[in-house]
Design a protein around this motif. Structure first.
Motif, PDB file in Angstrom:
ATOM      1  N   UNK A 181       0.701  -1.159   0.020  1.00 27.72           N
ATOM      2  CA  UNK A 181       0.035  -0.022   0.030  1.00 27.72           C
ATOM      3  C   UNK A 181       0.753   1.079  -0.035  1.00 27.72           C
ATOM      4  N   UNK A 182       1.897   1.199   0.993  1.00 27.44           N
ATOM      5  CA  UNK A 182       2.761   2.479   0.890  1.00 27.44           C
ATOM      6  C   UNK A 182       3.750   2.521  -0.396  1.00 27.44           C
ATOM      7  N   UNK A 183       3.933   1.463  -0.878  1.00 32.25           N
ATOM      8  CA  UNK A 183       4.615   1.649  -2.273  1.00 32.25           C
ATOM      9  C   UNK A 183       3.755   2.059  -3.369  1.00 32.25           C
ATOM     10  N   UNK A 184       2.417   1.837  -3.187  1.00 32.57           N
ATOM     11  CA  UNK A 184       1.549   2.325  -4.353  1.00 32.57           C
ATOM     12  C   UNK A 184       1.412   3.540  -4.182  1.00 32.57           C
ATOM     13  N   UNK A 185       1.281   4.176  -2.914  1.00 33.98           N
ATOM     14  CA  UNK A 185       0.833   5.528  -2.662  1.00 33.98           C
ATOM     15  C   UNK A 185       2.302   6.625  -2.790  1.00 33.98           C
ATOM     16  N   UNK A 186       3.442   5.965  -2.607  1.00 35.27           N
ATOM     17  CA  UNK A 186       4.621   6.683  -3.049  1.00 35.27           C
ATOM     18  C   UNK A 186       4.667   7.146  -4.867  1.00 35.27           C
ATOM     19  N   UNK A 187       3.947   6.526  -5.596  1.00 35.53           N
ATOM     20  CA  UNK A 187       3.696   6.750  -6.644  1.00 35.53           C
ATOM     21  C   UNK A 187       3.031   8.166  -6.978  1.00 35.53           C
ATOM     22  N   UNK A 188       2.358   8.495  -5.951  1.00 36.64           N
ATOM     23  CA  UNK A 188       1.404   9.585  -6.138  1.00 36.64           C
ATOM     24  C   UNK A 188       1.765  10.920  -5.200  1.00 36.64           C
ATOM     25  N   UNK A 189       2.275  10.467  -4.085  1.00 39.82           N
ATOM     26  CA  UNK A 189       2.583  11.295  -3.063  1.00 39.82           C
ATOM     27  C   UNK A 189       4.135  11.541  -2.888  1.00 39.82           C
ATOM     28  N   UNK A 190       4.714  12.881  -2.703  1.00 40.86           N
ATOM     29  CA  UNK A 190       6.113  12.793  -2.460  1.00 40.86           C
ATOM     30  C   UNK A 190       6.509  13.515  -1.181  1.00 40.86           C
ATOM     31  N   UNK A 191       5.336  14.148  -0.459  1.00 39.16           N
ATOM     32  CA  UNK A 191       5.639  15.017   0.441  1.00 39.16           C
ATOM     33  C   UNK A 191       4.129  15.230   0.953  1.00 39.16           C
ATOM     34  N   UNK A 192       4.278  15.426   2.679  1.00 43.43           N
ATOM     35  CA  UNK A 192       2.809  15.706   3.331  1.00 43.43           C
ATOM     36  C   UNK A 192       2.694  14.329   4.418  1.00 43.43           C
ATOM     37  N   UNK A 193       1.912  14.645   5.384  1.00 44.58           N
ATOM     38  CA  UNK A 193       1.283  13.702   6.319  1.00 44.58           C
ATOM     39  C   UNK A 193       0.154  12.844   5.793  1.00 44.58           C
TER      40      UNK A 193
END
Length: 291
Positions: free
Chosen positions: A49-61
């Motif tokens: 899930x985190x790997x997938x999210x890293x494709x969209x999000x580079x910064x933030x909580x």
């Protein structure tokens, strides 16, 4: 493209037996930090899930919530602690023999010993549940991306307006700056004439004016401010995370404004400095929201 760090995305997926939900919320943060809440039976999916999210999000909580409705993810199985049961039955037999008691040890006697029975939860995760979760997460991330992009466009428009006004003030100060020395020279001539009954040396006035001009010269600071404005405007069009770069530019612009304020011995420029600081504070607040 300017992307906001604030956003929300939600998506669901199902197969008839179960329905899974993914909710993702992001807010401002200096780095990229994750909090993922999901059924403990699916903790193995956390890295995916985190790997997938890293494709969209580079910064933030980032807060990710994953839930399931429908069939349970666990089944229950009853087990007997035979070692403990053996001890109970053995002790019952000893008590019976020691006190010469009538009757025999029955199944009913054993069933009353609740402590020998244990309930064990066995994972019962459907084979396609992982695919459903990742499908829901991908959909939620797409929705989040859309919202963050839309808010980013609004931020960009507002910052461009602030930046344009900022540039207008810089141009005004740059146009007005040369007159500061001339006004000082005129005041100096009048003052010296009063003190010397009109007997003054032109060379002294020129020298004093030159010293003053050197002390209050803000051309270098204004030139750097113009450069920072161009860099800021150009950065807004870059297709990568730009928040930290904009934050650095805001700090540099603030440094130049402070220097201008300390050098410029003029009420009009002081007023412009105050307005520039106000605009820069608004820009700083907006920059804090940018990825």
């Amino acid at each position: 493209m300017v992307t906001s760090m604030t956003g929300y995305g939600r998506e669901e997926a199902g197969n008839g037996q179960v329905k899974v939900f993914a909710e993702i919320k992001t807010v401002n943060h200096r780095f990229c930090e994750y909090t993922i809440r999901m059924p403990r039976q699916l903790l193995a999916l956390e890295e995916k899930v985190k790997k997938k999210a890293n494709q969209y999000i580079r910064r933030g909580r980032v807060e990710i919530f994953l839930t399931v409705e429908g069939e349970s993810l666990v089944s229950k199985k009853v087990k007997i602690d035979y070692d403990l049961a053996d001890q109970y039955v053995g002790l019952m037999a000893e008590v019976k023999d020691k006190y010469k008691l009538e009757g025999s040890i029955t199944l009913q006697d054993v069933l009353q010993l609740e402590s020998i029975f244990m309930t064990e939860e066995v994972p019962a995760v459907p084979n396609d549940l992982e695919a459903l979760f990742l499908q829901a997460v991908s959909g939620a991330l797409e929705n989040l991306k859309t919202m963050r992009a839309h808010e980013g466009q609004e931020l960009a428009l507002d910052m461009i307006n602030q930046l344009n006004r900022f540039g207008e003030i810089v141009a005004t100060v740059k146009k007005h700056a040369p007159s500061v020395v001339e006004k000082y020279k005129a005041r100096l001539e009048i003052k010296l004439a009063e003190l010397t009954d009109g007997l003054i040396e032109e060379s002294r006035i020129v020298t004093e004016a030159a010293i003053f001009a050197d002390k209050c010269d803000i051309n270098e600071e204004l030139t750097r401010l113009e450069s920072h404005i161009r860099q800021f405007s150009g950065t807004l069009n870059e297709n990568e995370p730009i928040g930290r770069k904009l934050d650095f530019l805001v700090q540099e612009m603030n440094r130049e404004i402070n220097t201008i304020g300390s050098k410029a011995n003029d009420s009009a420029i002081t007023k412009d400095v105050v307005e520039m600081k106000s605009l820069l504070e608004k820009l700083k607040e907006q920059v804090q929201n940018i990825e």
